[in-house]
Design an enzyme around this catalytic site. Structure first.
Site, mmCIF file in Angstrom:
data_model
loop_
_atom_site.group_PDB
_atom_site.id
_atom_site.type_symbol
_atom_site.label_atom_id
_atom_site.label_comp_id
_atom_site.label_asym_id
_atom_site.label_seq_id
_atom_site.Cartn_x
_atom_site.Cartn_y
_atom_site.Cartn_z
ATOM 1 N N GLY A 8 0.658 -1.211 -0.082
ATOM 2 C CA GLY A 8 0.260 -0.273 -0.239
ATOM 3 C C GLY A 8 0.779 0.961 -0.390
ATOM 4 O O GLY A 8 2.130 1.517 0.376
ATOM 5 N N GLN B 64 2.603 9.899 1.443
ATOM 6 C CA GLN B 64 4.503 8.853 1.312
ATOM 7 C C GLN B 64 5.094 10.208 0.007
ATOM 8 O O GLN B 64 6.274 9.027 0.259
ATOM 9 C CB GLN B 64 4.088 7.932 1.110
ATOM 10 N N LEU C 34 6.809 1.828 3.691
ATOM 11 C CA LEU C 34 7.627 1.969 3.182
ATOM 12 C C LEU C 34 8.633 3.638 2.810
ATOM 13 O O LEU C 34 9.221 3.634 2.663
ATOM 14 C CB LEU C 34 7.169 2.476 1.693
ATOM 15 N N HIS D 235 -2.366 6.589 7.191
ATOM 16 C CA HIS D 235 -1.064 8.485 6.220
ATOM 17 C C HIS D 235 -1.826 8.827 6.217
ATOM 18 O O HIS D 235 -1.059 9.929 6.581
ATOM 19 C CB HIS D 235 -0.391 7.455 5.734
HETATM 20 NI NI NI Z 1 3.362 3.295 5.307
#
Ligand code: NI
Length: 177
Positions: free
Chosen positions: A46, A51, A90, A135
């Site tokens: 995901g 991000q 990530l 997030h």
């Molecule tokens: Ni994440």
């Protein structure tokens, strides 16, 4: 479409709540394409728009061979069942910590064309949805760890060479599930 650098822990954008998408336009579709391509390139389950430095409420997932995206999501935690399993991010590359999540969720929102979308998920998909929606609120999965596990994770992350851990400040206090 392009693969975009992923922001790492310590970057303020990861602690900034994202804004709802207003225009379902070509720019949004490019964002979804960039998220999808970047997620695949990084081998992730995901990826959320903050991000890659975009403060909009959009995320993608790739779970059990299925790729999807959701715009302006809201998530309902279904039932009381939870599951603890290793989780990673990530934006915190190279680390995995056991995190407790609800086993089942239903997420609703819109697709990139502005059509309503409803996603039901369990296990890994449920985990990915909860992780990515967090997030969008500036919450990272390490915020969700039990206090003892979080302290241990912090100690481990203090050794990470890719970020200034001085930036480690949970933006909001979250209660464990
Ligand atoms: Ni994440």
């Amino acid at each position: 479409m392009s693969v975009t650098p992923i922001r790492l822990l310590g970057d303020p954008v990861l602690r900034t709540p994202a804004a709802p998408v207003v225009d379902f336009d070509a720019e949004l579709r490019r964002l979804v394409a960039d998220l999808t391509e970047t997620m695949h390139a990084a081998g992730g389950a995901g990826l959320a728009a903050p991000q890659i430095g975009v403060g909009l409420r959009v995320f993608t997932w790739y779970v059990d061979g299925e790729v999807g995206h959701l715009v302006n999501p809201s998530v309902d935690l279904v039932g009381e069942e939870t599951e603890e399993a290793p989780e990673g991010c990530l934006s915190i590359p190279g680390y995995r910590f056991d995190c407790r999540r609800h086993l089942h969720v239903v997420a609703t929102g819109w697709d990139q064309h502005g059509d309503p979308l409803r996603v039901e998920g369990s296990h890994l998909l449920a985990r990915a949805v909860q992780h990515e929606v967090d997030h969008l609120d500036g919450v990272l999965f390490v915020d969700r760890l039990d206090p003892g596990a979080r302290a241990a994770a912090l100690a481990e992350l203090a050794g990470a060479d890719w970020t200034g851990m001085g930036a480690w400040v949970p933006r909001v206090e979250v209660s464990p599930h």
